[in-house]
Design a protein around this motif. Structure first.
Motif, short mmCIF file in Angstrom:
data_model
loop_
_atom_site.label_atom_id
_atom_site.label_comp_id
_atom_site.label_asym_id
_atom_site.label_seq_id
_atom_site.Cartn_x
_atom_site.Cartn_y
_atom_site.Cartn_z
N UNK A 36 19.83 13.13 -6.03
CA UNK A 36 20.81 12.27 -5.39
C UNK A 36 20.40 12.03 -3.94
N UNK A 37 20.94 11.00 -3.33
CA UNK A 37 20.50 10.55 -2.01
C UNK A 37 20.57 11.57 -0.90
N UNK A 38 21.69 12.24 -0.73
CA UNK A 38 21.84 13.16 0.40
C UNK A 38 20.90 14.34 0.26
N UNK A 39 20.82 14.93 -0.93
CA UNK A 39 19.95 16.07 -1.12
C UNK A 39 18.49 15.71 -0.95
N UNK A 40 18.10 14.49 -1.33
CA UNK A 40 16.73 14.05 -1.12
C UNK A 40 16.38 14.08 0.36
N UNK A 41 17.27 13.56 1.21
CA UNK A 41 17.02 13.56 2.65
C UNK A 41 16.99 14.98 3.20
N UNK A 42 17.82 15.86 2.65
CA UNK A 42 17.86 17.25 3.12
C UNK A 42 16.47 17.87 2.98
N UNK A 43 15.74 17.49 1.95
CA UNK A 43 14.43 18.09 1.70
C UNK A 43 13.30 17.37 2.42
N UNK A 44 13.46 16.10 2.74
CA UNK A 44 12.39 15.31 3.36
C UNK A 44 12.38 15.46 4.87
N UNK A 45 13.54 15.38 5.50
CA UNK A 45 13.63 15.40 6.95
C UNK A 45 13.94 16.82 7.42
N UNK A 46 13.10 17.31 8.30
CA UNK A 46 13.33 18.65 8.83
C UNK A 46 14.08 18.53 10.16
N UNK A 47 15.31 18.99 10.16
CA UNK A 47 16.15 19.01 11.35
C UNK A 47 16.38 20.47 11.70
N UNK A 48 16.16 20.81 12.95
CA UNK A 48 16.40 22.18 13.41
C UNK A 48 17.57 22.20 14.36
N UNK A 49 18.34 23.28 14.29
CA UNK A 49 19.45 23.53 15.20
C UNK A 49 19.22 24.93 15.77
N UNK A 50 19.00 25.00 17.07
CA UNK A 50 18.74 26.32 17.65
C UNK A 50 19.25 26.39 19.08
N UNK A 51 19.64 27.54 19.56
CA UNK A 51 19.71 28.76 18.76
C UNK A 51 20.89 28.72 17.80
N UNK A 52 20.78 29.46 16.75
CA UNK A 52 21.85 29.56 15.77
C UNK A 52 21.83 30.97 15.21
N UNK A 53 22.80 31.80 15.57
CA UNK A 53 24.07 31.55 16.27
C UNK A 53 23.86 31.16 17.74
N UNK A 54 24.92 30.55 18.29
CA UNK A 54 24.91 30.05 19.65
C UNK A 54 26.21 30.43 20.35
N UNK A 55 26.19 30.39 21.67
CA UNK A 55 27.42 30.60 22.44
C UNK A 55 28.12 29.27 22.73
N UNK A 56 27.58 28.17 22.26
CA UNK A 56 28.17 26.86 22.47
C UNK A 56 27.16 25.83 22.95
N UNK A 57 26.00 26.28 23.40
CA UNK A 57 24.94 25.37 23.81
C UNK A 57 23.79 25.51 22.81
N UNK A 58 23.45 24.39 22.17
CA UNK A 58 22.38 24.39 21.19
C UNK A 58 21.70 23.03 21.18
N UNK A 59 20.53 22.99 20.58
CA UNK A 59 19.75 21.76 20.52
C UNK A 59 19.51 21.38 19.07
N UNK A 60 19.70 20.09 18.78
CA UNK A 60 19.40 19.52 17.48
C UNK A 60 18.13 18.70 17.65
N UNK A 61 17.10 19.00 16.85
CA UNK A 61 15.89 18.20 17.00
C UNK A 61 15.18 17.99 15.67
N UNK A 62 14.42 16.90 15.65
CA UNK A 62 13.67 16.49 14.48
C UNK A 62 12.30 16.01 14.92
N UNK A 63 11.29 16.36 14.17
CA UNK A 63 9.95 15.85 14.46
C UNK A 63 9.72 14.50 13.79
N UNK A 64 10.44 14.24 12.70
CA UNK A 64 10.19 13.04 11.92
C UNK A 64 11.13 11.87 12.21
#
Length: 85
Positions: free
Chosen positions: A1-29
């Motif tokens: 299905x569409x959403x799960x396909x994207x979950x596997x293709x695009x690598x999105x990182x969220x760090x640090x996780x756990x966080x105190x409230x400040x975190x970064x979302x980033x993607x290379x692709x």
């Protein structure tokens, strides 16, 4: 299905996780176009339109689990972030 396909293709990182409230979302692709954060009850607590591959978020959120909805030009992904004070 569409959403799960994207979950596997695009690598999105969220760090640090756990966080105190400040975190970064980033993607290379894919460029992130919109970022939404929901609390455990499904209430929208943050929304921002962005146009970049790296976005830092700094929020005063209560301790708990939050869900990120990350929209990119290639599709929408979901990630979980844990806030610990």
């Amino acid at each position: 299905n569409g959403v799960n396909d994207y979950q596997n293709i695009i690598r999105i990182s969220v760090c640090p996780n756990p966080s105190e409230g400040k975190f970064t979302v980033y993607s290379l692709e894919a460029t992130v176009s919109r970022l939404k954060i929901f609390d455990a009850f499904g209430k929208l607590v943050y929304e921002r339109t962005v146009n970049c591959k790296r976005q830092t978020v700094n929020l005063a959120l209560s301790t708990g689990v939050y869900f990120l909805k990350i929209e990119t030009e290639a599709g929408t992904l979901n990630r979980k972030i844990i806030i610990q004070k």
